[in-house]
Design an enzyme around this catalytic site. Structure first.
Site, short mmCIF file in Angstrom:
data_model
loop_
_atom_site.label_atom_id
_atom_site.label_comp_id
_atom_site.label_asym_id
_atom_site.label_seq_id
_atom_site.Cartn_x
_atom_site.Cartn_y
_atom_site.Cartn_z
N ARG A 99 0.86 -1.19 0.00
CA ARG A 99 0.00 0.00 0.00
C ARG A 99 0.89 1.24 0.00
O ARG A 99 1.19 1.82 1.04
CB ARG A 99 -0.94 0.02 1.22
CG ARG A 99 -1.89 -1.16 1.35
CD ARG A 99 -2.68 -1.49 0.11
NE ARG A 99 -3.48 -0.42 -0.41
CZ ARG A 99 -4.78 -0.21 -0.11
NH1 ARG A 99 -5.38 -1.02 0.76
NH2 ARG A 99 -5.44 0.76 -0.67
N ASP A 236 -5.09 8.43 5.18
CA ASP A 236 -4.02 7.48 4.94
C ASP A 236 -2.65 8.10 5.14
O ASP A 236 -1.68 7.41 5.42
CB ASP A 236 -4.14 6.92 3.52
CG ASP A 236 -5.29 5.93 3.41
OD1 ASP A 236 -5.04 4.73 3.54
OD2 ASP A 236 -6.44 6.38 3.25
N ASN A 246 -6.43 10.69 1.47
CA ASN A 246 -7.41 9.72 1.96
C ASN A 246 -8.13 9.08 0.78
O ASN A 246 -7.86 9.41 -0.38
CB ASN A 246 -8.41 10.42 2.90
CG ASN A 246 -9.24 9.44 3.71
OD1 ASN A 246 -8.71 8.49 4.27
ND2 ASN A 246 -10.54 9.65 3.75
N LYS A 247 -9.03 8.19 1.08
CA LYS A 247 -9.80 7.49 0.06
C LYS A 247 -10.35 8.47 -0.98
O LYS A 247 -10.87 9.53 -0.63
CB LYS A 247 -10.96 6.74 0.72
CG LYS A 247 -11.92 6.06 -0.25
CD LYS A 247 -11.26 4.89 -0.94
CE LYS A 247 -12.26 4.20 -1.88
NZ LYS A 247 -11.67 3.01 -2.51
#
Length: 341
Positions: A99, A236, A246-247
């Site tokens: 990731r 994140d 972030n998403k």
């Protein structure tokens, strides 16, 4: 069967990665809450593929990496110290690469590698102690972050969330409920994996909080109608100058919130000292085929292609406060986090 939970009173997803003698047991978030299916990762490569295949998400990869490094130490325990350290470094590189946008896997391997450096003669014991210390640190930081975030909320509020905030979000809710605050939540469904629908909404409902689900295109209209008091998301990564990664979809929500005068609070343990600004953070692009499907069913014809940037970058101008385990900061001041000792 997975090992028994050490946190039986916590929400289901708060303890969804566990180490046992036969490997790392990971609750498959791709099918939760419809199924409680556990996958046993017996090798480092199994753990890496589980992360890449979205078996676990949000804080899940952090814990999976901690225990994955213990699996690597089990394999290396009979090697000479230098060879064992080299094997652990290879495992760390593989797990970090799973990731690239999120900085938590790097933090997880650091806990284990530092412990092994201090006790190189017993690689396995050191790795286990490092992983346990990393787990305790993450959970404690999440509790402190929860306290910070809960203090930002009024006594009554309707909170909009996006994607799955994991221990950041549950920590905030626990602290707010203990303080007697009355919260309700609106969750975006978060295409294409529907983390908001399946993970966030289910967990908030499990915690006894009134929860409403909306599709990803609805929040701006709800903001305009005065139905939302604030936007709260996890992150994140947060950069030293206050960019929030972030998403994907967070950016458009933050812009809409800014337009309608609604505060946006981003949650993180700490800004990443290795990322000065948003351009320093690699954005992971996942298989565009994911966008063409929902829960295994194709939603577009084979004449259509998909594109899937998994994260976006929200500029500091759209962020009201960044809540950390050391307090809440205006985004332009979040770099001061590291000046506190």
């Amino acid at each position: 069967m997975p090992p028994t939970s050490r946190y039986p009173d916590a929400p289901t997803l708060a303890d969804s990665v566990r180490l046992d003698d036969d490997g790392v047991h990971i609750l498959d978030r791709r099918v939760f809450p419809f199924e409680h299916r556990w996958i046993c990762a017996r090798t480092v490569e199994d753990v890496a593929r589980a992360i890449e295949d979205m078996v676990t998400q949000s804080s899940g990869p952090y814990f999976a990496v901690l225990w994955g490094m213990v699996l690597a130490a089990r394999q290396a325990r009979h090697l000479p110290p230098e060879k064992a350290r080299e094997q652990l470094r290879h495992a760390a590189d593989r797990l970090i690469a799973t990731r690239p946008t999120n900085d938590q896997p790097r933090k997880a391997v650091t806990w284990v590698l530092n412990a092994v450096d201090h006790h190189p003669d017993d690689v396995l014991a050191a790795a286990e102690q490092g992983a346990l210390a990393g787990e305790r640190d993450y959970r404690q930081r999440s509790q402190e972050l929860g306290k910070t975030a809960a203090q930002l909320l009024p006594d009554r509020a309707c909170v909009l969330t996006h994607c799955w905030g994991d221990l950041y979000l549950t920590g905030m809710v626990e602290q707010a409920l203990q303080a007697g605050k009355q919260l309700s939540f609106i969750c975006t469904e978060t295409r294409p994996y529907l983390q908001g629908a399946r993970l966030t909404a289910e967990t908030l409902a499990e915690m006894g909080v009134p929860t409403t689900l909306v599709s990803d295109g609805m929040p701006a209209a709800l903001m305009q109608d005065g139905r939302i008091d604030m936007l709260v998301t996890a992150s994140d990564r947060v950069t030293m100058d206050g960019h929030v990664i972030n998403k994907v979809g967070t950016l458009q929500l933050a812009v809409a919130a800014h337009t309608f005068g609604i505060p946006y609070y981003a949650l993180c343990h700490a800004p990443d000292p290795h990322s000065a600004t948003g351009s320093d953070v690699p954005i992971e692009y996942r298989d565009g085929n994911d966008v063409l499907h929902t829960l295994g069913h194709r939603t577009a014809s084979d004449r259509v292609t998909g594109l899937y940037p998994a994260f976006d970058v929200t500029s500091p101008q759209f962020v009201t406060r960044i809540a950390t385990d050391r307090g809440a900061w205006k985004p332009e001041h979040v770099h001061q986090y590291w000046a506190q000792q």
